[in-house]
Design a protein around this motif. Structure first.
Motif, PDB file in Angstrom:
ATOM      1  N   GLY A 106       0.774  -1.234   0.000  1.00 55.13           N
ATOM      2  CA  GLY A 106       0.000   0.000   0.000  1.00 55.13           C
ATOM      3  C   GLY A 106       0.802   1.278   0.000  1.00 55.13           C
ATOM      4  N   LEU A 107       2.066   1.215   0.494  1.00 48.13           N
ATOM      5  CA  LEU A 107       2.829   2.449   0.638  1.00 48.13           C
ATOM      6  C   LEU A 107       4.267   2.371   0.134  1.00 48.13           C
ATOM      7  N   LEU A 108       4.951   1.307   0.479  1.00 51.50           N
ATOM      8  CA  LEU A 108       6.404   1.343   0.432  1.00 51.50           C
ATOM      9  C   LEU A 108       7.034   0.990  -0.903  1.00 51.50           C
ATOM     10  N   SER A 109       6.361   0.204  -1.730  1.00 54.52           N
ATOM     11  CA  SER A 109       6.986  -0.209  -2.993  1.00 54.52           C
ATOM     12  C   SER A 109       7.397   0.998  -3.831  1.00 54.52           C
ATOM     13  N   LEU A 144      16.848   6.186   5.931  1.00 56.04           N
ATOM     14  CA  LEU A 144      15.895   6.630   6.943  1.00 56.04           C
ATOM     15  C   LEU A 144      15.366   8.023   6.633  1.00 56.04           C
ATOM     16  N   ASP A 145      16.254   8.917   6.238  1.00 59.16           N
ATOM     17  CA  ASP A 145      15.828  10.282   5.911  1.00 59.16           C
ATOM     18  C   ASP A 145      14.892  10.289   4.707  1.00 59.16           C
ATOM     19  N   PHE A 146      15.252   9.521   3.691  1.00 60.37           N
ATOM     20  CA  PHE A 146      14.457   9.500   2.460  1.00 60.37           C
ATOM     21  C   PHE A 146      13.055   8.935   2.742  1.00 60.37           C
ATOM     22  N   VAL A 147      12.998   7.794   3.431  1.00 63.06           N
ATOM     23  CA  VAL A 147      11.704   7.147   3.690  1.00 63.06           C
ATOM     24  C   VAL A 147      10.859   7.994   4.629  1.00 63.06           C
ATOM     25  N   THR A 148      11.478   8.613   5.628  1.00 63.39           N
ATOM     26  CA  THR A 148      10.733   9.482   6.544  1.00 63.39           C
ATOM     27  C   THR A 148      10.066  10.618   5.787  1.00 63.39           C
ATOM     28  N   ASP A 149      10.831  11.306   4.950  1.00 66.59           N
ATOM     29  CA  ASP A 149      10.274  12.441   4.188  1.00 66.59           C
ATOM     30  C   ASP A 149       9.160  11.974   3.261  1.00 66.59           C
ATOM     31  N   ALA A 150       9.378  10.845   2.586  1.00 62.72           N
ATOM     32  CA  ALA A 150       8.390  10.355   1.625  1.00 62.72           C
ATOM     33  C   ALA A 150       7.093   9.984   2.323  1.00 62.72           C
ATOM     34  N   LEU A 151       7.178   9.264   3.443  1.00 63.74           N
ATOM     35  CA  LEU A 151       5.965   8.821   4.143  1.00 63.74           C
ATOM     36  C   LEU A 151       5.220   9.990   4.765  1.00 63.74           C
ATOM     37  N   ARG A 152       5.946  10.988   5.253  1.00 65.92           N
ATOM     38  CA  ARG A 152       5.243  12.144   5.830  1.00 65.92           C
ATOM     39  C   ARG A 152       4.520  12.939   4.755  1.00 65.92           C
ATOM     40  N   ARG A 153       5.040  12.939   3.550  1.00 67.82           N
ATOM     41  CA  ARG A 153       4.299  13.589   2.466  1.00 67.82           C
ATOM     42  C   ARG A 153       3.056  12.772   2.084  1.00 67.82           C
ATOM     43  N   LEU A 154       3.189  11.460   2.089  1.00 65.39           N
ATOM     44  CA  LEU A 154       2.069  10.622   1.680  1.00 65.39           C
ATOM     45  C   LEU A 154       0.975  10.542   2.741  1.00 65.39           C
TER      46      LEU A 154
END
Length: 289
Positions: free
Chosen positions: A109-112, A278-288
């Motif tokens: 649902g999110l991470l791919s 960690l930085d990349f995934v954190t930023d991406a998930l907070r936008r989503l």
């Protein structure tokens, strides 16, 4: 070298058998065949001239000598793991392998898409994804990073709470339940399996859903059951809102919200590729989210 000297492979074999209780289970842990473990143990016992395990009908039980070696092996394994983490922690290259464990639902649902974007930006980093609903042992390097929904993450790990995941009731978009004015207790429901992994959801269902028609221990399986018209289900909003075959009933259920965490062992938090991940995934998930 003394003929009775022990090698690290010997200790790993003894530890695996002691922890697993059988040769077949130990073989799976060591990624070798049952016959290989049998031969290794026989050679160790022959070389040391001591019996390390009693062969019982219920499995392999360590003798006092076997217990002594297993304890020694466990202590050495911890020291080896700690040394590995310290050495890896000095690696500042933006290349190498990152082993990530997460759930099938989060991956789907999110991470791919997030992982694909990361890979495009950091092409020299190889991502190895382990899909599991169990929190892998980060201390033993079964995984480097865990991405997990939890309101009680382990105290032994360094964590980032990146978002809050909301949940809501969903029904099939083409069904009649979305417009049904009957109370929720009268609906047909899709629920967790008989051994629920979400205690909050289990408590909610106990008080609000009397007629459970279908049970499944997979969240994606429960979503598919809703598609088939088997009933209503509680689903994460990131999964339900993106699915045109589902319709949300009412607002999100605040009491079922859960935090989303990125977890890493403290010895690895300064590794360049892991810090970048960690930085990349954190930023991406907070936008989503």
């Amino acid at each position: 070298m003394d003929e009775q000297s022990l090698h690290w492979d010997d200790l790993q074999t003894v530890l695996a058998i002691a922890q697993a209780g059988s040769l077949s289970a130990a073989a799976r842990r060591l990624s070798v065949s049952h016959a290989t473990v049998f031969r290794r143990l026989a050679k160790i016992e022959q070389r040391l001239e001591v019996v390390l395990f009693e062969r019982l009908r219920t499995g392999y039980c360590p003798t006092p000598a076997g217990e002594d070696l297993a304890r020694t092996a466990a202590r050495i394994a911890q020291e080896v793991d700690a040394a590995t983490r310290r050495v890896v922690g000095r690696d500042q290259r933006l290349s190498g392998v990152i082993r990530v464990t997460t759930t099938d639902t989060l991956l789907h649902g999110l991470l791919s898409a997030v992982f694909a974007d990361f890979q495009r930006q950091y092409p020299d980093v190889v991502l190895e994804i382990v899909v599991s609903n169990q929190l892998h042992d980060l201390a033993a390097r079964d995984a480097d990073v865990a991405i997990r929904p939890s309101n009680t993450p382990p105290d032994t790990l360094i964590g980032r709470r990146v978002a809050t995941l909301c949940q809501a009731i969903y029904v099939a978009a083409q069904g009649s339940m979305a417009a049904d004015t009957a109370p929720a207790t009268d609906w047909a429901w899709v629920d967790q399996g008989l051994r629920p992994d979400d205690a909050q959801l289990a408590a909610w269902m106990k008080h609000h859903a009397d007629q459970v028609r279908y049970r499944c221990d997979s969240l994606l399986g429960r979503r598919d059951a809703v598609h088939q018209g088997l009933g209503a289900a509680i689903l994460p909003c990131y999964l339900g809102e993106a699915d045109p075959g589902l319709t949300r009933v009412g607002k999100s259920l605040d009491e079922l919200s859960v935090d989303l965490w990125l977890l890493v062992h403290q010895d690895l938090r300064r590794v360049a590729r892991i810090r970048a991940f960690l930085d990349f995934v954190t930023d991406a998930l907070r936008r989503l989210l």
